[in-house]
Design a protein around this motif. Sequence first.
Motif, PDB file in Angstrom:
ATOM      1  N   ASP A  70       0.785  -1.155  -0.125  1.00 30.49           N
ATOM      2  CA  ASP A  70       0.050   0.048  -0.009  1.00 30.49           C
ATOM      3  C   ASP A  70       0.832   1.196   0.041  1.00 30.49           C
ATOM      4  N   LYS A  99       2.298   2.291  -7.185  1.00 27.41           N
ATOM      5  CA  LYS A  99       2.133   1.277  -8.427  1.00 27.41           C
ATOM      6  C   LYS A  99       0.939   2.012  -9.217  1.00 27.41           C
ATOM      7  N   SER A 100      -0.136   2.654  -8.537  1.00 25.24           N
ATOM      8  CA  SER A 100      -1.074   2.946  -9.608  1.00 25.24           C
ATOM      9  C   SER A 100      -0.837   4.138 -10.316  1.00 25.24           C
ATOM     10  N   ARG A 151     -15.397  -5.304  -4.959  1.00 28.24           N
ATOM     11  CA  ARG A 151     -14.601  -4.607  -4.276  1.00 28.24           C
ATOM     12  C   ARG A 151     -14.897  -3.764  -3.070  1.00 28.24           C
ATOM     13  N   LEU A 210     -12.975  -4.214   0.647  1.00 35.04           N
ATOM     14  CA  LEU A 210     -12.224  -3.194   1.050  1.00 35.04           C
ATOM     15  C   LEU A 210     -12.849  -2.177   2.175  1.00 35.04           C
ATOM     16  N   PHE A 249     -11.983 -12.534  -3.653  1.00 28.28           N
ATOM     17  CA  PHE A 249     -11.240 -11.870  -4.552  1.00 28.28           C
ATOM     18  C   PHE A 249     -10.975 -12.705  -5.817  1.00 28.28           C
ATOM     19  N   ARG A 288     -11.684 -11.746  -9.728  1.00 29.77           N
ATOM     20  CA  ARG A 288     -10.784 -12.014 -10.621  1.00 29.77           C
ATOM     21  C   ARG A 288     -11.351 -12.643 -11.727  1.00 29.77           C
ATOM     22  N   ARG A 340      -2.494  -4.206  -9.490  1.00 35.70           N
ATOM     23  CA  ARG A 340      -2.634  -5.445  -8.913  1.00 35.70           C
ATOM     24  C   ARG A 340      -3.381  -6.401  -9.634  1.00 35.70           C
ATOM     25  N   THR A 400      -3.015 -11.462  -4.066  1.00 35.99           N
ATOM     26  CA  THR A 400      -3.843 -12.297  -3.151  1.00 35.99           C
ATOM     27  C   THR A 400      -2.854 -13.169  -2.586  1.00 35.99           C
ATOM     28  N   TYR A 429      -1.576 -10.749   0.191  1.00 36.17           N
ATOM     29  CA  TYR A 429      -2.591 -10.216   1.383  1.00 36.17           C
ATOM     30  C   TYR A 429      -3.386 -11.365   2.039  1.00 36.17           C
ATOM     31  N   GLN A 430      -3.658 -12.053   1.242  1.00 34.37           N
ATOM     32  CA  GLN A 430      -4.663 -13.196   1.864  1.00 34.37           C
ATOM     33  C   GLN A 430      -3.920 -14.444   2.105  1.00 34.37           C
ATOM     34  N   ARG A 445      -4.314   9.421   2.360  1.00 38.48           N
ATOM     35  CA  ARG A 445      -5.233   9.851   1.398  1.00 38.48           C
ATOM     36  C   ARG A 445      -6.773   9.829   2.056  1.00 38.48           C
ATOM     37  N   PHE A 473      -7.150  -3.156   4.663  1.00 34.57           N
ATOM     38  CA  PHE A 473      -5.836  -3.851   4.777  1.00 34.57           C
ATOM     39  C   PHE A 473      -4.671  -2.986   5.286  1.00 34.57           C
ATOM     40  N   GLU A 474      -4.757  -1.523   4.835  1.00 40.38           N
ATOM     41  CA  GLU A 474      -3.930  -0.659   5.681  1.00 40.38           C
ATOM     42  C   GLU A 474      -4.177  -0.513   7.207  1.00 40.38           C
TER      43      GLU A 474
END
Length: 207
Positions: A13, A17-18, A51, A55, A71, A75, A97, A102, A105-106, A149, A156-157
């Motif tokens: 995070d 990358k975005s 999503r 999230l 997820f 996908r 991503r 996955t 994170y998972q 942000r 997840f953050e």
Amino acid sequence: MNQGYFISFEGIDGSGKSTQAKRLAQYLTDQGHQVVLTREPGGSIGAEEIRALVLQGDPDRWSAETEILLFTAARRDHMERTILPALAAGKIVITDRFADSTRMYQGLSRGDLRGLVDRLHDMMIPRDPDCTILIDMDPDVGLTRAKSRHGTEERFEDFGVDLQRQMRQGFLALAREFSDRFHVIDGMQDETAVHDDVLRKMTALIQ
Ligand code: TYD
């Protein structure tokens, strides 16, 4: 027949990358390529609905196993409706991503569930990226950026910096495991230097 080209961006995070995915998409479009820029979780109508489920809300809203199913379902829809049709039309698909998120994170966050992630992936996801760009970043810097942000998508953050540290090491280990498709970029440089590094990797791969 033109097979298209499939690129994923990965990172913890706040890794930037975005922004980098957007800049690469713009560059390739300017070069005359047909580009589809998309993201996960999301990238199709159904997957964007999933999503919001994954999230938002409390960090313990879902078990890790349920999350893996959600997820992977998102996908699969993203693949069927967005990625595969674009690749079949010969386009370049850039996703912010994909399955490596996955796996991390998972697969890592609440015990070792990597085997489950991989099994479901092999059953349900018919195509892997041709190339994965990992933007590697110090988690303390990344998390400060991500938190500033003030969004609503913070499940997840909220897991905290220790998990992000584990994730960084996990992504670097994945890059070694899948060394044929991974390219690691130093995300601690300024934005344009990171972009230039991405282009150096990509111009060797895309004519
Ligand atoms: P993203 O929108 O890329 O957020 P950021 O730009 O802050 O990196 O991703 C949202 C969150 O979703 C991020 O915390 C990682 C998480 N995520 C998973 O846990 N598993 C997954 O499979 C994916 C694709 C994302």
